[in-house]
Motif scaffolding. Structure first.
Motif, PDB file in Angstrom:
ATOM      1  N   ALA A  41       0.844  -1.208   0.000  1.00  0.00           N
ATOM      2  CA  ALA A  41       0.000   0.000   0.000  1.00  0.00           C
ATOM      3  C   ALA A  41       0.875   1.252   0.000  1.00  0.00           C
ATOM      4  N   ALA A  42       1.922   1.243   0.818  1.00  0.00           N
ATOM      5  CA  ALA A  42       2.830   2.397   0.857  1.00  0.00           C
ATOM      6  C   ALA A  42       3.514   2.584  -0.494  1.00  0.00           C
ATOM      7  N   ALA A  43       3.945   1.488  -1.105  1.00  0.00           N
ATOM      8  CA  ALA A  43       4.636   1.569  -2.399  1.00  0.00           C
ATOM      9  C   ALA A  43       3.721   2.141  -3.480  1.00  0.00           C
ATOM     10  N   ALA A  44       2.442   1.783  -3.427  1.00  0.00           N
ATOM     11  CA  ALA A  44       1.500   2.321  -4.417  1.00  0.00           C
ATOM     12  C   ALA A  44       1.450   3.840  -4.336  1.00  0.00           C
ATOM     13  N   GLU A  54      -1.519  16.541  -5.364  1.00  0.00           N
ATOM     14  CA  GLU A  54      -1.764  15.101  -5.290  1.00  0.00           C
ATOM     15  C   GLU A  54      -0.547  14.363  -4.739  1.00  0.00           C
ATOM     16  N   MET A  55       0.634  14.769  -5.173  1.00  0.00           N
ATOM     17  CA  MET A  55       1.860  14.127  -4.696  1.00  0.00           C
ATOM     18  C   MET A  55       2.051  14.377  -3.203  1.00  0.00           C
ATOM     19  N   GLU A  56       1.706  15.569  -2.755  1.00  0.00           N
ATOM     20  CA  GLU A  56       1.802  15.886  -1.327  1.00  0.00           C
ATOM     21  C   GLU A  56       0.883  14.965  -0.520  1.00  0.00           C
ATOM     22  N   ARG A  57      -0.307  14.730  -1.041  1.00  0.00           N
ATOM     23  CA  ARG A  57      -1.249  13.832  -0.364  1.00  0.00           C
ATOM     24  C   ARG A  57      -0.735  12.397  -0.358  1.00  0.00           C
ATOM     25  N   HIS A  58      -0.173  11.960  -1.482  1.00  0.00           N
ATOM     26  CA  HIS A  58       0.387  10.606  -1.548  1.00  0.00           C
ATOM     27  C   HIS A  58       1.547  10.457  -0.564  1.00  0.00           C
ATOM     28  N   ARG A  59       2.387  11.473  -0.453  1.00  0.00           N
ATOM     29  CA  ARG A  59       3.503  11.417   0.507  1.00  0.00           C
ATOM     30  C   ARG A  59       2.980  11.337   1.940  1.00  0.00           C
TER      31      ARG A  59
END
Length: 78
Positions: A41-44, A54-59
């Protein structure tokens, strides 16, 4: 994220953690498999692409998942 969304996210996280604990407690998934699910899940989220927001949210999601792995919240470790 709205307050309603934050509460929904917290509820979902609590439910998922409880399910992982139950799977482990009943011998359906060993600790190593549960940690593997969390790492996947973390890798996704680590490999996700998108806008800077969006990248900030994924991080942020990756950080939460990795802290769950580190703390062992989803596995009862002996």
């Amino acid at each position: 994220m709205s307050t309603a969304s934050e509460h929904a996210g917290q509820a979902a996280l609590s439910i998922c953690e409880a399910l992982l604990l139950a799977l482990n407690d009943h011998g359906l998934l060993p600790e190593q498999e549960i940690v593997g699910v969390l790492r996947d899940a973390a890798a996704a989220h680590e490999n996700a692409v998108g806008t800077e927001l969006e990248m900030e949210r994924h991080r942020a999601v990756t950080k939460i998942i990795n802290s769950i792995i580190s703390a062992g919240n989803s596995v009862r470790r002996s």
